[in-house]
Scaffold this active site. Structure first.
Site, short mmCIF file in Angstrom:
data_model
loop_
_atom_site.label_atom_id
_atom_site.label_comp_id
_atom_site.label_asym_id
_atom_site.label_seq_id
_atom_site.Cartn_x
_atom_site.Cartn_y
_atom_site.Cartn_z
N ASP A 138 34.79 80.25 63.93
CA ASP A 138 35.95 80.68 64.88
C ASP A 138 36.87 79.77 64.89
OD1 ASP A 138 36.86 82.35 67.31
OD2 ASP A 138 35.98 80.63 68.51
N ASP A 174 39.72 79.58 67.62
CA ASP A 174 40.02 78.92 69.32
C ASP A 174 38.94 78.50 69.93
OD1 ASP A 174 42.90 79.94 69.56
OD2 ASP A 174 42.11 81.78 68.91
C1 G6P Z 1 40.77 84.55 70.40
C2 G6P Z 1 40.64 84.17 71.79
C3 G6P Z 1 40.97 85.26 72.75
C4 G6P Z 1 42.10 85.91 72.43
C5 G6P Z 1 41.90 86.68 70.82
C6 G6P Z 1 43.36 87.40 70.37
O1 G6P Z 1 39.67 85.01 70.22
O2 G6P Z 1 39.64 83.22 71.83
O3 G6P Z 1 41.21 84.47 73.96
O4 G6P Z 1 42.35 86.89 73.29
O5 G6P Z 1 41.81 85.53 70.14
O6 G6P Z 1 44.29 86.55 70.13
P1 G6P Z 1 45.67 86.93 69.64
O7 G6P Z 1 46.37 85.81 69.21
O8 G6P Z 1 45.48 88.12 68.79
O9 G6P Z 1 46.48 87.48 71.03
MG MG Z 2 36.49 80.74 70.52
#
Ligand code: G6P
Ligand code: MG
Length: 211
Positions: free
Chosen positions: A7, A9
């Site tokens: 993953d 983030d």
């Molecule tokens: C990651 C983060 C989420 C976020 C998602 C979509 O999974 O943990 O908090 O909402 O990505 O991110 P984006 O950059 O597409 O808005």
């Molecule tokens: Mg994450």
């Protein structure tokens, strides 16, 4: 194990605070209550699903067009904040562990719900490092659905049973489990009953993968 799917983030780097600021700005504008606890629920959740969680506290109903505009507005603020990220946002620990895993011959992939994955990897100097990237741009179902990891396994041409998923979100551990993957959980991901390995820190991966 033949491949490791990370993953992004909360595992490779930390964008939580930027998501928080961007969502907070939108929530304040709409007069909707939003705090760090609600932000925690957004981990691993797609942009539109995140917006739905934020709108739970709203008394108003919004049309799909309005929601699309809100998500777009949040993303513009978020992208601006991401410009602050640099190679300094990739820790020596993560960089060193990734290099060691590469030396050991594992295929390395990203499995992230974010549509900003490539932008973030570029900012932190990991552009072109991974063997495959599965992200928000190639999936239609967000975690806890396993689609993002199944695609990553497909991209590196390995069976889920031969891939380890590394996650910080409970939704991500759930997705790994449903897809037939083993998982290594960091932080909040420890709470999920199906997590295979609990990591105290990212470099624990080197120990876990020795077994
Ligand atoms: C990651 C983060 C989420 C976020 C998602 C979509 O999974 O943990 O908090 O909402 O990505 O991110 P984006 O950059 O597409 O808005
Ligand atoms: Mg994450």
């Amino acid at each position: 194990m033949k491949a490791i799917i990370f993953d992004l983030d909360g595992v490779i780097c930390f964008t939580d605070k930027y998501h928080y600021h961007a969502w907070k700005q939108l929530a304040d504008k709409l007069g909707i209550y939003f705090d760090a606890e609600i932000n925690n629920r957004l981990r691993g959740v797609s942009r539109m699903d995140s917006l739905e969680i934020i709108l739970e506290k709203s008394t108003k109903q919004y049309s799909q067009e309005e929601k699309d505009a809100f998500a777009e507005e949040k993303n513009e603020v978020y992208k601006n904040l991401l410009q602050q990220m640099s190679t300094a946002d990739l820790s020596d620990e993560v960089r060193g562990t990734l290099n060691e895993l590469r030396n050991r011959g594992y295929k390395l992939a990203i499995g992230s719900s974010s549509k900003n994955t490539k932008r973030i990897l570029k900012q932190i100097g990991l552009d072109g490092f991974f063997d495959a990237i599965s992200d928000g741009t190639n999936i239609s179902k967000s975690k806890p659905n396993p689609e993002v990891f199944l695609k990553a396994a497909e991209f590196v041409d390995e069976d889920p049973a031969d891939c380890l998923v590394v996650e910080d979100a409970e939704a991500g551990i759930e997705a790994a489990f449903r897809g037939g993957f083993k998982s290594a959980g960091i932080g909040e991901a420890h709470n999920h009953p199906q997590v295979t390995y609990k990591l105290e820190k990212f470099s624990d991966l080197l120990r876990v993968l020795r077994n």
